[in-house]
Design a protein around this motif. Structure first.
Motif: not given
Length: 178
Positions: A4-12
């Motif tokens: 699985w590849r994490n392509l980016g995150e946003r903080t919620v």
């Protein structure tokens, strides 16, 4: 190999204790999904096994799960803080005992599918009582030296519920009595 590849995150959500992110994850077959990621500070845990093969434990109620259980003193590490120093500090604050030199027992990630909660568990074979009432006495109903031989039964009865304590106490039982 399926990765699985994490392509980016946003903080919620973010506080001084936790950051909750939503990650854009690409599955091995090319599909995408949003995946919650809980980012936490590393946790430092300490325990002492005395000459009678007893372990100093905390009897605590956890309001989140509504359950009582035996636990090991633990807490978050400060930014750049050595986890063994944090473990010794937490042990003394929560028990009133100062542990001897700590050795790494194990490292566990209790929820690696959703959280970065990394726990390093340290242990010593002696401690010195420096206070009769711990600095953080409000964190537990009592503190007791409990025979290591009882750990498998306590775990089986659900009296040790914390994942880091279960892993550490069963490991110490195996190493010292197995």
């Amino acid at each position: 190999m399926s990765v699985w590849r994490n392509l980016g995150e946003r903080t919620v959500y973010e506080s001084r204790w936790v950051k909750v992110n939503m990650a854009d994850v690409e599955l091995p077959d090319g599909r995408h999904l949003d995946h919650t990621v809980i980012r936490l500070r590393p946790v430092a845990v300490a325990t002492v096994v005395n000459e009678a093969d007893e372990v100093l434990l905390l009897w605590r109620h956890r309001f989140i799960t509504g359950a009582w259980g035996w636990e090991l003193p633990s807490g978050g590490t400060g930014e750049g803080e050595d986890p063994s120093v944090a473990a010794a500090r937490e042990f003394e604050e929560e028990t009133g005992w100062r542990p001897g030199p700590l050795r790494l027992l194990l490292a566990v990630d209790p929820m690696p599918g959703i959280s970065t909660s990394h726990h390093r568990v340290y242990w010593s074979d002696h401690a010195e009582q420096v206070r009769t009432v711990p600095e953080d006495a409000h964190e537990s109903a009592r503190r007791e030296w409990v025979p290591l031989a009882k750990m498998p039964a306590l775990v089986a009865r659900g009296e040790v519920r914390s994942a880091n304590a279960v892993a550490a106490l069963l490991m110490l039982h195996h190493l010292r009595l197995g």
